[in-house]
Design a protein around this motif. Structure first.
Motif, short mmCIF file in Angstrom:
data_model
loop_
_atom_site.label_atom_id
_atom_site.label_comp_id
_atom_site.label_asym_id
_atom_site.label_seq_id
_atom_site.Cartn_x
_atom_site.Cartn_y
_atom_site.Cartn_z
N GLY A 19 6.89 4.07 44.58
CA GLY A 19 6.55 3.11 45.55
C GLY A 19 6.08 2.83 46.03
N SER A 20 5.94 4.09 47.42
CA SER A 20 5.42 3.86 49.09
C SER A 20 3.68 4.43 48.49
CB SER A 20 6.12 4.80 49.51
OG SER A 20 5.92 5.99 49.12
N ARG A 21 3.33 4.56 50.45
CA ARG A 21 2.15 4.55 50.58
C ARG A 21 2.43 6.82 51.12
NH1 ARG A 21 -2.67 1.49 48.94
NH2 ARG A 21 -2.16 -0.27 49.39
N TYR A 22 3.03 7.34 50.79
CA TYR A 22 3.63 8.69 51.22
C TYR A 22 3.85 9.38 49.36
CZ TYR A 22 3.05 6.64 55.91
OH TYR A 22 2.78 6.36 57.44
N HIS A 23 3.46 9.68 49.65
CA HIS A 23 3.67 10.30 47.95
C HIS A 23 4.49 11.53 48.38
CE1 HIS A 23 0.15 7.80 44.77
NE2 HIS A 23 1.38 7.88 45.81
N VAL A 24 4.93 12.49 47.79
CA VAL A 24 5.91 13.89 47.68
C VAL A 24 4.85 15.10 46.97
CG1 VAL A 24 7.84 15.01 47.67
CG2 VAL A 24 7.54 12.68 48.54
N THR A 25 4.63 15.39 47.45
CA THR A 25 3.27 16.56 46.89
C THR A 25 4.13 18.22 46.64
OG1 THR A 25 2.57 17.22 48.39
CG2 THR A 25 1.57 15.72 46.91
N ALA A 26 4.91 18.03 47.22
CA ALA A 26 5.85 19.49 47.70
C ALA A 26 6.72 19.60 48.16
CB ALA A 26 5.12 20.77 47.67
N VAL A 60 16.00 25.87 55.95
CA VAL A 60 14.95 24.80 56.49
C VAL A 60 14.56 24.44 55.24
CG1 VAL A 60 12.54 25.37 57.51
CG2 VAL A 60 15.08 26.50 58.31
N ILE A 61 13.31 22.67 55.43
CA ILE A 61 13.19 22.62 54.17
C ILE A 61 11.59 21.78 54.75
CG2 ILE A 61 12.98 20.41 53.25
CD1 ILE A 61 15.93 19.78 53.06
N GLN A 62 10.75 22.20 53.80
CA GLN A 62 9.72 21.99 54.41
C GLN A 62 9.30 20.46 52.95
OE1 GLN A 62 7.89 26.00 54.05
NE2 GLN A 62 7.92 25.41 55.73
N ILE A 63 8.18 19.56 53.46
CA ILE A 63 7.83 18.42 52.55
C ILE A 63 6.41 18.40 53.02
CG2 ILE A 63 8.36 16.43 52.34
CD1 ILE A 63 10.80 16.35 53.79
N GLY A 64 5.55 17.75 51.28
CA GLY A 64 4.40 17.64 52.00
C GLY A 64 4.37 16.66 51.14
N LEU A 65 3.06 15.66 51.91
CA LEU A 65 2.88 14.40 51.79
C LEU A 65 1.26 14.05 51.08
CD1 LEU A 65 4.89 13.04 54.27
CD2 LEU A 65 5.59 13.57 51.88
N GLY A 66 1.05 13.44 50.32
CA GLY A 66 -0.14 12.58 50.27
C GLY A 66 -0.11 11.28 50.57
N LEU A 67 -0.59 10.56 51.59
CA LEU A 67 -1.42 9.76 51.98
C LEU A 67 -2.17 8.34 51.28
CD1 LEU A 67 -0.02 11.33 54.39
CD2 LEU A 67 -0.78 9.44 56.34
N ARG A 68 -1.98 7.55 50.77
CA ARG A 68 -2.88 6.84 49.75
C ARG A 68 -3.30 5.71 50.70
NH1 ARG A 68 -2.81 11.55 49.01
NH2 ARG A 68 -2.70 11.86 46.90
N GLY A 124 -5.11 11.26 52.80
CA GLY A 124 -5.07 11.78 53.66
C GLY A 124 -3.35 12.58 52.91
N THR A 125 -3.58 13.60 53.97
CA THR A 125 -2.25 14.84 53.34
C THR A 125 -1.61 15.06 54.98
OG1 THR A 125 -3.48 17.06 54.15
CG2 THR A 125 -3.05 16.09 51.56
N ALA A 126 -0.37 15.25 54.95
CA ALA A 126 0.44 15.14 55.80
C ALA A 126 1.79 16.72 55.14
CB ALA A 126 1.45 14.66 56.27
N ALA A 127 2.50 17.67 56.19
CA ALA A 127 3.09 18.38 56.10
C ALA A 127 4.75 18.19 56.89
CB ALA A 127 3.11 19.66 55.72
#
Length: 284
Positions: A19-26, A60-68, A124-127
């Motif tokens: 439902g958001s523009r930031y998809h959780v990829t990992a 330590v938590i690492q989050i991968g995001l996909g920007l759409r 785009g992507t983000a971490a």
């Protein structure tokens, strides 16, 4: 119902996931056991070690995001919004996993938003890397139970510093607190006067604290068992009010019984002191 998918994640005003523009990829580090800080010692002249209790280090938590986005300009807006929400912090903030009933407190320590010209038109992507000095995983709901030290009196309204969700009413002087996690929870204890020398006991293991002080009607004391802060009226430190020899109570996984005792004040007939115990389900 428990679910494996991560679902929605909230950080400040931003929401990641469905439902958001930031998809959780990992996501990494959420279900992992943090590094162990052991208290082992070598056995001189023998094989092996003397082993002591194990404690965990930070999580330590690492989050991968996909920007759409739908356009390059919107993609830039998403990038700027994410950058603004992940600035260096003075204090930890809450990361809420809304569909997993999980909350952690942490600070953003790393942020990567690479520039990829091949996909720059709208994706785009983000971490992100979240440092959690407190490694515990908490339930989203803050649970509270309350009891008077004596038989309740009708018509008495007790003050509150913040909204609370109350469970079923307990017996006078007793609270049943259920920690649905798998690690000990550190409750916050609030004592409202009028009362003299109030005491709180964790009946299940005998831990407890006694306050050598008097609280008049309208006065209260907040005891945070995690930080071990004792605050009169929620702000003024009063650690010296605790009687020596006490043990800070915690809530073990499952059922816990808390007993509350205190002496009535002269001139306050029908007005009873109140103990409120607040906690979150806690896991590691």
């Amino acid at each position: 119902m428990a679910q494996q998918r991560i679902g929605r994640i909230q950080w400040g005003d931003l929401e990641f996931g469905p439902g958001s523009r930031y998809h959780v990829t990992a996501i990494e580090g959420l279900d992992d056991l943090p590094d162990i800080r052991s208290e082992d010692m070598e056995r001189p002249g023998q094989h092996g070690d003397y082993t002591g209790p194990d404690y965990t280090g930070p999580r330590v938590i690492q989050i991968g995001l996909g920007l759409r986005a739908d356009s390059p300009d919107e993609l830039r807006d998403l990038t700027l919004a994410l950058r603004a929400a992940t600035q260096p912090q003075r204090q930890p903030d809450a990361l809420r996993l809304l569909d997993q009933d999980t909350l952690v407190y942490g600070k953003i320590r790393r942020r990567s938003i690479p520039y990829d010209a091949e996909h720059l038109w709208r994706t785009g992507t983000a971490a992100l890397e979240l440092y959690c000095a407190d490694p515990y995983l908490y339930g989203l709901e803050e649970r509270s139970e309350a009891t008077a030290a004596y038989s309740p009196a009708a018509g008495r309204t007790y003050p509150s510093v913040r909204p609370r969700t109350y469970g079923a009413a307990g017996q006078s002087g007793r609270i049943a607190a259920v920690n649905r996690g798998d690690a000990a929870a550190y409750p916050v204890l609030r004592i409202d006067g009028p009362v003299a020398n109030p005491s709180v006991e964790q009946v299940s293991n005998g831990a407890g604290l006694t306050v050598d002080a008097t609280l008049a009607d309208g006065e209260f004391l907040v005891i945070d068992t995690r930080t071990r802060a004792v605050l009169y009226m929620g702000t003024s430190p009063r650690r010296n009010w605790l009687r020596s020899g006490g043990t800070w109570p915690t809530l073990a996984p499952g059922y816990n019984e808390i007993a509350y005792r205190g002496s009535a004040l002269p001139g306050s007939p029908g007005q009873q002191s109140l103990l409120t115990v607040t906690w979150r389900d806690t896991s590691l």
